[in-house]
Design a protein around this motif. Structure first.
Motif, PDB file in Angstrom:
ATOM      1  N   ASN A   1      78.055 -91.427 -22.515  1.00  0.00           N
ATOM      2  CA  ASN A   1      79.307 -90.913 -21.987  1.00  0.00           C
ATOM      3  C   ASN A   1      80.273 -90.648 -23.135  1.00  0.00           C
ATOM      4  O   ASN A   1      81.018 -91.526 -23.555  1.00  0.00           O
ATOM      5  N   THR A   2      80.255 -89.421 -23.630  1.00  0.00           N
ATOM      6  CA  THR A   2      81.101 -89.096 -24.779  1.00  0.00           C
ATOM      7  C   THR A   2      82.582 -89.105 -24.414  1.00  0.00           C
ATOM      8  O   THR A   2      83.417 -89.411 -25.261  1.00  0.00           O
ATOM      9  N   ASN A   3      82.930 -88.778 -23.160  1.00  0.00           N
ATOM     10  CA  ASN A   3      84.348 -88.796 -22.769  1.00  0.00           C
ATOM     11  C   ASN A   3      84.927 -90.203 -22.864  1.00  0.00           C
ATOM     12  O   ASN A   3      86.031 -90.392 -23.370  1.00  0.00           O
ATOM     13  N   LEU A   4      84.200 -91.178 -22.367  1.00  0.00           N
ATOM     14  CA  LEU A   4      84.671 -92.562 -22.422  1.00  0.00           C
ATOM     15  C   LEU A   4      84.658 -93.083 -23.863  1.00  0.00           C
ATOM     16  O   LEU A   4      85.520 -93.865 -24.253  1.00  0.00           O
ATOM     17  N   THR A   5      83.723 -92.616 -24.660  1.00  0.00           N
ATOM     18  CA  THR A   5      83.676 -92.993 -26.069  1.00  0.00           C
ATOM     19  C   THR A   5      84.927 -92.506 -26.792  1.00  0.00           C
ATOM     20  O   THR A   5      85.580 -93.269 -27.519  1.00  0.00           O
ATOM     21  N   VAL A   6      85.276 -91.244 -26.584  1.00  0.00           N
ATOM     22  CA  VAL A   6      86.472 -90.685 -27.222  1.00  0.00           C
ATOM     23  C   VAL A   6      87.727 -91.382 -26.700  1.00  0.00           C
ATOM     24  O   VAL A   6      88.646 -91.683 -27.466  1.00  0.00           O
ATOM     25  N   ASN A   7      87.766 -91.657 -25.407  1.00  0.00           N
ATOM     26  CA  ASN A   7      88.887 -92.366 -24.804  1.00  0.00           C
ATOM     27  C   ASN A   7      89.101 -93.723 -25.481  1.00  0.00           C
ATOM     28  O   ASN A   7      90.204 -94.046 -25.906  1.00  0.00           O
ATOM     29  N   ASN A   8      88.049 -94.503 -25.589  1.00  0.00           N
ATOM     30  CA  ASN A   8      88.170 -95.832 -26.212  1.00  0.00           C
ATOM     31  C   ASN A   8      88.525 -95.731 -27.690  1.00  0.00           C
ATOM     32  O   ASN A   8      89.299 -96.534 -28.194  1.00  0.00           O
ATOM     33  N   LEU A   9      87.963 -94.767 -28.376  1.00  0.00           N
ATOM     34  CA  LEU A   9      88.248 -94.607 -29.800  1.00  0.00           C
ATOM     35  C   LEU A   9      89.723 -94.267 -30.031  1.00  0.00           C
ATOM     36  O   LEU A   9      90.399 -94.908 -30.848  1.00  0.00           O
TER      37      LEU A   9
ATOM     38  N   HIS B   1      79.989 -90.455 -12.918  1.00  0.00           N
ATOM     39  CA  HIS B   1      78.714 -90.600 -13.622  1.00  0.00           C
ATOM     40  C   HIS B   1      78.073 -91.953 -13.353  1.00  0.00           C
ATOM     41  O   HIS B   1      76.912 -92.144 -13.662  1.00  0.00           O
ATOM     42  N   GLY B   2      78.839 -92.885 -12.813  1.00  0.00           N
ATOM     43  CA  GLY B   2      78.291 -94.215 -12.524  1.00  0.00           C
ATOM     44  C   GLY B   2      78.073 -95.015 -13.794  1.00  0.00           C
ATOM     45  O   GLY B   2      77.045 -94.897 -14.436  1.00  0.00           O
ATOM     46  N   GLU B   3      79.054 -95.783 -14.154  1.00  0.00           N
ATOM     47  CA  GLU B   3      78.977 -96.570 -15.388  1.00  0.00           C
ATOM     48  C   GLU B   3      78.208 -97.869 -15.171  1.00  0.00           C
ATOM     49  O   GLU B   3      78.189 -98.416 -14.085  1.00  0.00           O
TER      50      GLU B   3
END
Length: 147
Positions: free
Chosen positions: A50-58, A103-105
């Motif tokens: 999940n690149t969106n959540l990765t960018v969000n956390n970063l 996406h179901g995390e």
């Protein structure tokens, strides 16, 4: 020493210094929380799925670490940014569902963000409480000085 004319002023100054240091001790916790938030996609291994959540956390982790750095470098000015930790923390709690958009995390990703968000929110509330005490102390000292 009790009879010294400056004893009361010295006691008050010491109390102000130690009071401020308690608030500033949170700076390390804020910075560590932000740094962990920034690297958590690679620690929990959800950076590929999940690149969106990765960018969000970063991005939010870097922002939180920057607030912590501000608290360390210029605590008098950065203390006012403590309230930002509360909405950032709340966003971290709900972000796995909002950013993932169905996406179901995995449970680990959700727990990771909920814990980080809760810690950030608690730190923000602690900083806000200490700011309130500091302001109240200033009002009391100002009122005493005006008499």
């Amino acid at each position: 020493m009790a009879g010294h004319p400056d004893a009361a002023e010295m006691r008050e100054r010491y109390a102000r210094m130690t009071e401020g240091r308690r608030a500033e001790m949170l700076e390390g916790l804020v910075m560590m929380t932000g740094l962990y938030m920034a690297i958590s996609p690679w620690v929990i291994h959800f950076h590929q799925g999940n690149t969106n959540l990765t960018v969000n956390n970063l991005i939010l982790g870097i922002a939180l670490a920057a607030i912590g750095l501000g608290l360390a470098m210029v605590p008098e000015r950065a203390m006012g940014l403590g309230w930002l930790l509360v909405p950032l923390g709340i966003w971290m709690i709900i972000s796995p569902w909002v950013v993932s958009a169905g996406h179901g995390e995995r449970a680990g990703v959700v727990i990771n963000n909920v814990v980080i968000g809760a810690v950030a929110t608690a730190l923000g509330l602690a900083i806000m409480a200490m700011m309130g005490k500091r302001r109240e102390g200033r009002r009391t000292r100002t009122a005493t000085a005006m008499r």
